[in-house]
Scaffold this motif. Structure first.
Motif, PDB file in Angstrom:
ATOM      1  N   TYR A 437       0.850  -1.197   0.000  1.00  0.00           N
ATOM      2  CA  TYR A 437       0.000   0.000   0.000  1.00  0.00           C
ATOM      3  C   TYR A 437       0.882   1.242   0.000  1.00  0.00           C
ATOM      4  CZ  TYR A 437      -4.076   2.887   1.157  1.00  0.00           C
ATOM      5  OH  TYR A 437      -5.091   3.805   1.124  1.00  0.00           O
ATOM      6  N   SER A 438       0.605   2.184  -0.909  1.00  0.00           N
ATOM      7  CA  SER A 438       1.456   3.371  -1.023  1.00  0.00           C
ATOM      8  C   SER A 438       0.650   4.575  -1.485  1.00  0.00           C
ATOM      9  CB  SER A 438       2.617   3.105  -1.988  1.00  0.00           C
ATOM     10  OG  SER A 438       2.121   2.894  -3.305  1.00  0.00           O
ATOM     11  N   HIS A 439       1.326   5.663  -1.714  1.00  0.00           N
ATOM     12  CA  HIS A 439       0.685   6.905  -2.127  1.00  0.00           C
ATOM     13  C   HIS A 439       0.020   6.764  -3.493  1.00  0.00           C
ATOM     14  CE1 HIS A 439       0.207  11.276  -2.726  1.00  0.00           C
ATOM     15  NE2 HIS A 439       0.617  11.049  -3.955  1.00  0.00           N
ATOM     16  N   GLU A 440      -1.173   7.309  -3.605  1.00  0.00           N
ATOM     17  CA  GLU A 440      -1.851   7.468  -4.896  1.00  0.00           C
ATOM     18  C   GLU A 440      -2.299   8.921  -4.967  1.00  0.00           C
ATOM     19  OE1 GLU A 440      -2.215   5.384  -7.310  1.00  0.00           O
ATOM     20  OE2 GLU A 440      -1.616   3.482  -6.399  1.00  0.00           O
ATOM     21  N   SER A 534      10.044  17.488  -8.195  1.00  0.00           N
ATOM     22  CA  SER A 534      10.132  16.022  -8.197  1.00  0.00           C
ATOM     23  C   SER A 534      10.751  15.521  -6.899  1.00  0.00           C
ATOM     24  CB  SER A 534      10.972  15.541  -9.384  1.00  0.00           C
ATOM     25  OG  SER A 534      10.337  15.814 -10.602  1.00  0.00           O
ATOM     26  N   TYR A 535      11.814  16.195  -6.461  1.00  0.00           N
ATOM     27  CA  TYR A 535      12.505  15.757  -5.247  1.00  0.00           C
ATOM     28  C   TYR A 535      11.624  15.897  -4.011  1.00  0.00           C
ATOM     29  CZ  TYR A 535      15.461  15.909  -1.147  1.00  0.00           C
ATOM     30  OH  TYR A 535      15.964  15.694   0.113  1.00  0.00           O
ATOM     31  N   ILE A 536      11.039  17.086  -3.785  1.00  0.00           N
ATOM     32  CA  ILE A 536      10.277  17.264  -2.547  1.00  0.00           C
ATOM     33  C   ILE A 536       8.992  16.439  -2.569  1.00  0.00           C
ATOM     34  CG2 ILE A 536      11.291  19.502  -1.980  1.00  0.00           C
ATOM     35  CD1 ILE A 536       8.784  20.863  -3.004  1.00  0.00           C
ATOM     36  N   ARG A 537       8.479  16.150  -3.774  1.00  0.00           N
ATOM     37  CA  ARG A 537       7.330  15.252  -3.855  1.00  0.00           C
ATOM     38  C   ARG A 537       7.733  13.843  -3.430  1.00  0.00           C
ATOM     39  NH1 ARG A 537       4.875  11.903  -7.720  1.00  0.00           N
ATOM     40  NH2 ARG A 537       2.600  11.829  -7.514  1.00  0.00           N
ATOM     41  N   MET A 538       8.908  13.415  -3.825  1.00  0.00           N
ATOM     42  CA  MET A 538       9.406  12.113  -3.372  1.00  0.00           C
ATOM     43  C   MET A 538       9.559  12.095  -1.855  1.00  0.00           C
ATOM     44  SD  MET A 538      12.324  11.136  -6.190  1.00  0.00           S
ATOM     45  CE  MET A 538      12.725   9.559  -5.423  1.00  0.00           C
ATOM     46  N   VAL A 539      10.106  13.169  -1.285  1.00  0.00           N
ATOM     47  CA  VAL A 539      10.301  13.224   0.159  1.00  0.00           C
ATOM     48  C   VAL A 539       8.968  13.107   0.888  1.00  0.00           C
ATOM     49  CG1 VAL A 539      11.104  14.659   2.084  1.00  0.00           C
ATOM     50  CG2 VAL A 539      12.418  14.585  -0.035  1.00  0.00           C
ATOM     51  N   ALA A 540       7.943  13.761   0.378  1.00  0.00           N
ATOM     52  CA  ALA A 540       6.646  13.767   1.051  1.00  0.00           C
ATOM     53  C   ALA A 540       5.839  12.502   0.817  1.00  0.00           C
ATOM     54  CB  ALA A 540       5.835  14.977   0.585  1.00  0.00           C
ATOM     55  N   CYS A 541       5.998  11.869  -0.354  1.00  0.00           N
ATOM     56  CA  CYS A 541       5.126  10.753  -0.731  1.00  0.00           C
ATOM     57  C   CYS A 541       5.823   9.402  -0.837  1.00  0.00           C
ATOM     58  CB  CYS A 541       4.445  11.050  -2.062  1.00  0.00           C
ATOM     59  SG  CYS A 541       3.487  12.576  -2.084  1.00  0.00           S
ATOM     60  N   TYR A 542       7.065   9.394  -1.320  1.00  0.00           N
ATOM     61  CA  TYR A 542       7.807   8.153  -1.524  1.00  0.00           C
ATOM     62  C   TYR A 542       9.224   8.280  -0.961  1.00  0.00           C
ATOM     63  CZ  TYR A 542       4.216   7.603  -5.211  1.00  0.00           C
ATOM     64  OH  TYR A 542       3.047   7.523  -5.924  1.00  0.00           O
ATOM     65  N   PRO A 543       9.393   8.659   0.287  1.00  0.00           N
ATOM     66  CA  PRO A 543      10.766   8.881   0.788  1.00  0.00           C
ATOM     67  C   PRO A 543      11.644   7.649   0.730  1.00  0.00           C
ATOM     68  CG  PRO A 543       9.190   8.830   2.605  1.00  0.00           C
ATOM     69  CD  PRO A 543       8.387   8.886   1.344  1.00  0.00           C
ATOM     70  N   GLU A 544      11.036   6.472   0.803  1.00  0.00           N
ATOM     71  CA  GLU A 544      11.818   5.236   0.765  1.00  0.00           C
ATOM     72  C   GLU A 544      12.480   5.021  -0.600  1.00  0.00           C
ATOM     73  OE1 GLU A 544       7.494   4.253  -0.137  1.00  0.00           O
ATOM     74  OE2 GLU A 544       8.603   5.488   1.307  1.00  0.00           O
ATOM     75  N   GLN A 545      12.058   5.765  -1.620  1.00  0.00           N
ATOM     76  CA  GLN A 545      12.599   5.603  -2.965  1.00  0.00           C
ATOM     77  C   GLN A 545      13.801   6.507  -3.239  1.00  0.00           C
ATOM     78  OE1 GLN A 545      11.631   3.531  -5.402  1.00  0.00           O
ATOM     79  NE2 GLN A 545       9.832   2.614  -4.447  1.00  0.00           N
ATOM     80  N   ILE A 546      14.104   7.429  -2.339  1.00  0.00           N
ATOM     81  CA  ILE A 546      15.124   8.445  -2.612  1.00  0.00           C
ATOM     82  C   ILE A 546      16.528   7.853  -2.503  1.00  0.00           C
ATOM     83  CG2 ILE A 546      16.135  10.621  -1.801  1.00  0.00           C
ATOM     84  CD1 ILE A 546      13.350  11.415  -0.871  1.00  0.00           C
ATOM     85  N   LEU A 573       8.870  18.185   6.071  1.00  0.00           N
ATOM     86  CA  LEU A 573       8.477  17.432   7.268  1.00  0.00           C
ATOM     87  C   LEU A 573       7.245  18.063   7.906  1.00  0.00           C
ATOM     88  CD1 LEU A 573      10.947  16.515  10.193  1.00  0.00           C
ATOM     89  CD2 LEU A 573       8.702  17.446  10.642  1.00  0.00           C
ATOM     90  N   GLU A 574       7.288  19.367   8.168  1.00  0.00           N
ATOM     91  CA  GLU A 574       6.212  20.027   8.904  1.00  0.00           C
ATOM     92  C   GLU A 574       4.949  20.168   8.066  1.00  0.00           C
ATOM     93  OE1 GLU A 574       6.338  20.444  11.987  1.00  0.00           O
ATOM     94  OE2 GLU A 574       8.479  20.222  12.369  1.00  0.00           O
ATOM     95  N   ALA A 575       5.102  20.464   6.766  1.00  0.00           N
ATOM     96  CA  ALA A 575       3.918  20.593   5.917  1.00  0.00           C
ATOM     97  C   ALA A 575       3.195  19.258   5.794  1.00  0.00           C
ATOM     98  CB  ALA A 575       4.324  21.107   4.535  1.00  0.00           C
ATOM     99  N   ARG A 576       3.958  18.187   5.664  1.00  0.00           N
ATOM    100  CA  ARG A 576       3.355  16.862   5.589  1.00  0.00           C
ATOM    101  C   ARG A 576       2.674  16.499   6.911  1.00  0.00           C
ATOM    102  NH1 ARG A 576       5.863  10.735   4.712  1.00  0.00           N
ATOM    103  NH2 ARG A 576       3.927   9.787   5.437  1.00  0.00           N
ATOM    104  N   LEU A 577       3.360  16.756   8.009  1.00  0.00           N
ATOM    105  CA  LEU A 577       2.812  16.443   9.329  1.00  0.00           C
ATOM    106  C   LEU A 577       1.478  17.155   9.531  1.00  0.00           C
ATOM    107  CD1 LEU A 577       2.929  15.400  12.248  1.00  0.00           C
ATOM    108  CD2 LEU A 577       4.451  17.302  12.792  1.00  0.00           C
ATOM    109  N   GLN A 578       1.437  18.438   9.227  1.00  0.00           N
ATOM    110  CA  GLN A 578       0.190  19.188   9.428  1.00  0.00           C
ATOM    111  C   GLN A 578      -0.921  18.647   8.541  1.00  0.00           C
ATOM    112  OE1 GLN A 578      -0.869  23.428   8.115  1.00  0.00           O
ATOM    113  NE2 GLN A 578      -0.063  23.742  10.183  1.00  0.00           N
ATOM    114  N   ALA A 579      -0.591  18.267   7.308  1.00  0.00           N
ATOM    115  CA  ALA A 579      -1.606  17.716   6.406  1.00  0.00           C
ATOM    116  C   ALA A 579      -2.222  16.443   6.977  1.00  0.00           C
ATOM    117  CB  ALA A 579      -0.983  17.439   5.037  1.00  0.00           C
ATOM    118  N   GLU A 580      -1.398  15.542   7.473  1.00  0.00           N
ATOM    119  CA  GLU A 580      -1.920  14.306   8.065  1.00  0.00           C
ATOM    120  C   GLU A 580      -2.816  14.602   9.264  1.00  0.00           C
ATOM    121  OE1 GLU A 580       0.706  11.036   8.817  1.00  0.00           O
ATOM    122  OE2 GLU A 580       1.986  11.481   7.107  1.00  0.00           O
ATOM    123  N   LEU A 581      -2.388  15.546  10.089  1.00  0.00           N
ATOM    124  CA  LEU A 581      -3.173  15.885  11.280  1.00  0.00           C
ATOM    125  C   LEU A 581      -4.531  16.461  10.898  1.00  0.00           C
ATOM    126  CD1 LEU A 581      -0.430  17.425  13.608  1.00  0.00           C
ATOM    127  CD2 LEU A 581      -1.510  15.174  13.792  1.00  0.00           C
TER     128      LEU A 581
END
Length: 594
Positions: A437-440, A534-546, A573-581
């Motif tokens: 299961y991953s980002h879509e 492309s890079y920051i999208r990977m960090v936020a959605c697919y960090p394991e792929q970097i 980190l913070e923008a992603r965290l706030q989005a999840e919350l």
């Protein structure tokens, strides 16, 4: 500590105590500000280690050394106290003289991706990488609390104001008063970091779980944990990868029944999960090196013999082990001879191994061509954008909708979605349910608008009600991360970076489906070049792929200094965290109103 010393002097049988359970307390006497008290503890440790060396061929001493040597090695180079580093350096030398095989350190610095930080920061002589006094003081606080200054903390040390706020939040969640027990907190952190295969964080949390007297059986995997923790698996999976799918009915099984959470416990659990999802993005985005005393942070024997086996592409992922549906035999990885722990199979010096495993190279170009790309520098872009008139008041709804959709679009990006699944380290597969299961990408036609549910007006007050002070502490961290600036871009001073920081924050939240009504998303595509998006999208959605190739190829062309690269990942980190919350507490609020 007395049991360790007297155990050998009095012929204690190895079955009389658990070596691993005794291990953490052995060094606790070093958690002192007072130098004289530390000196007493160091002397006791020195005597004990000396006895182990003298009895190195006895089974009990051999097992004691197996457990303690990696930590002894770490303390010889990573401590804010010079007396501690000096004492443990001498102990290492003493053990070598006694004929004890001492492991070698695989990475001296905190990051393999940020080369200026791939050195021992505690003795750095280069003024560029030296830390200021405020960071050193925070390192002391971290050491006294955890008996370590983790490599993640070392990287954040280049931003002391943020680090202070981060440590306050982290300690509040993991060590402060709260509704969840300490073993539960650390196991939830393990579950959360495992979603992105972040062995770096999992390894630290496993140690802390045991230090808090957690049930060792739980570390065998999800089949061995209480049902109450298993009930969090679906919420953990959704928050990590597709948080917009978190709905109110998901909370029924969590809040009703014999294995249910209280509202305060659930709020605490959500904060820990989202905290570690976001930390995984940061650790993997910066290529944080394994802790020296983790199985991946040191090695025995000839490192060159380990290199050819495999290279995972990111040191924070740890060793290669299993994919989600296949096994790898022991012959596929290297093992250290003393403790049979897998060694991290990468030479941080031989950078030619650092090539992407998932076809994420940029247009098939070489590493050098990417770094010398033709995109405008960030400085030039900011100067150009600063004269563009952005006024949301003058925009039509249709144009604003179009700009938001275009900011989310991945059609022109070099990296859209992984072609191949990430390889899951063998020691993490046991913590994963539904590992594929991953980002879509979310449908842009139905974003979460901040006019409907925002951090300031909704999530913050709800959090403070359910888990007092948590909302305030997080809000302080969000605000600092969003506004932090040194007015620099690389070597250029007095630069207004507000447009850039705002574009990064809002782009990350846009790809998570969150739209800010008072922001013109035209700025995202004006300020952020494709490679960087492309890079920051990977960090936020697919960090394991970097991989390091992705980091260097997609961020180097901006002309950022090394601390600014860290800063970028802090914002993500913070923008992603706030989005999840926002998604989690919007759904929880709906459930509470039913």
């Amino acid at each position: 500590m007395a049991t360790f010393l007297s155990g050998l002097e009095n012929g204690l049988d190895e079955t009389d105590f658990d070596f691993h359970d005794e291990a953490p307390s052995f060094f606790y006497g070093l958690k002192q500000r007072d130098k004289d008290k530390r000196a007493q503890a160091l002397e006791q440790i020195r005597k004990t280690v000396e006895i182990w060396g003298q009895h190195k061929d006895e089974e009990t001493a051999k097992k004691l050394l197996t457990v303690q040597l990696p930590t002894i090695l770490r303390l010889s180079v990573e401590s804010p106290f010079e007396d501690v580093r000096t004492a443990f350096t001498k102990m290492v030398a003493t053990l070598k003289e006694a004929g004890v095989t001492v492991p070698d350190i695989l990475h001296l610095g905190p990051s393999s991706f940020i080369r200026e930080c791939n050195k021992n920061l505690f003795v750095a002589e280069d003024p560029l990488t030296q830390l200021d006094a405020s960071s050193t003081a925070l390192f002391v606080e971290a050491f006294i609390n955890q008996l370590r200054v983790s490599r993640l903390i070392q990287l954040l040390g280049y931003h002391p104001k943020y680090l202070q706020c981060f440590l306050r939040t982290h300690n509040f969640l993991m060590r402060g008063d709260g509704p969840l027990s300490y073993p539960f907190r650390h196991y939830i952190a393990i579950m959360a970091a495992s979603r992105h295969r972040c062995s770096y964080l999992v390894s630290i949390q496993e140690k802390e779980f045991l230090e808090q007297k957690g049930n060792r059986d739980w570390l065998q995997g999800l089949d061995h944990i209480p049902q109450k923790l298993r009930n969090l698996l679906t919420l953990n999976k959704l928050l990590a990868h597709q948080p917009w799918k978190v709905q109110a009915d998901l909370f029924k099984d969590l809040l009703i029944g014999p294995e249910s959470f209280s509202l305060g416990e659930l709020a605490h659990a959500i904060l820990i999960m989202t905290h570690y999802h976001a930390l995984s993005s940061f650790a993997l985005g910066c290529g944080v090196n394994p802790e020296i005393d983790s199985p991946q942070g040191h090695y025995y024997g000839d490192l060159s013999l380990l290199i050819p086996f495999c290279y995972q592409g990111n040191p924070a992922l740890g060793v290669i082990g299993t994919t989600s549906d296949s096994e790898v035999t022991d012959s596929d990885v290297g093992f250290s001879p003393l403790n049979s722990s897998p060694g991290y199979l990468v030479n941080s010096i031989d950078k030619h191994f650092a090539m992407p495993l998932n076809n994420t190279s940029i247009n098939g170009s070489s590493f050098n061509n990417v770094c010398n790309g033709t995109e405008s520098s960030l400085l030039h872009t900011l100067k150009t954008v600063s004269v563009i008139n952005f006024d949301p008041e003058l925009e039509t709804k249709e144009s604003m909708d179009r700009e938001f959709r275009e900011s989310q679009s991945v059609c022109d990006l070099d990296f859209k979605k992984p072609i191949t699944p990430v390889v899951t380290p063998q020691d993490l597969i046991k913590y994963l349910e539904d590992p594929n299961y991953s980002h879509e990408d979310i449908e842009s036609t139905s974003p979460l608008k901040d006019g409907e549910y925002s951090w300031e007006d909704h999530a913050y007050p709800l959090l403070d009600r359910l888990y007092p002070d948590s909302g305030y502490i997080l809000d302080e961290k969000f605000t600092l991360a969003y506004n932090l600036t040194y007015h620099n871009v690389g070597e250029h001073k007095n630069v207004d970076t507000e447009n850039f920081r705002r574009a990064v924050w809002n782009y990350i939240q846009a790809i998570k489906g969150i739209r800010h009504d008072d922001y013109n998303y035209r700025e995202v595509n004006s300020v952020l070049v494709k490679r960087f998006k492309s890079y920051i999208r990977m960090v936020a959605c697919y960090p394991e792929q970097i991989t390091e190739f992705d980091f260097s190829g997609q961020i180097e062309s901006l002309g950022l200094g090394f601390s600014e690269k860290i800063h970028v990942n802090m914002i993500v980190l913070e923008a992603r965290l706030q989005a999840e919350l926002l998604y989690a507490f919007r759904a929880l609020m709906k459930y509470m109103k039913q």
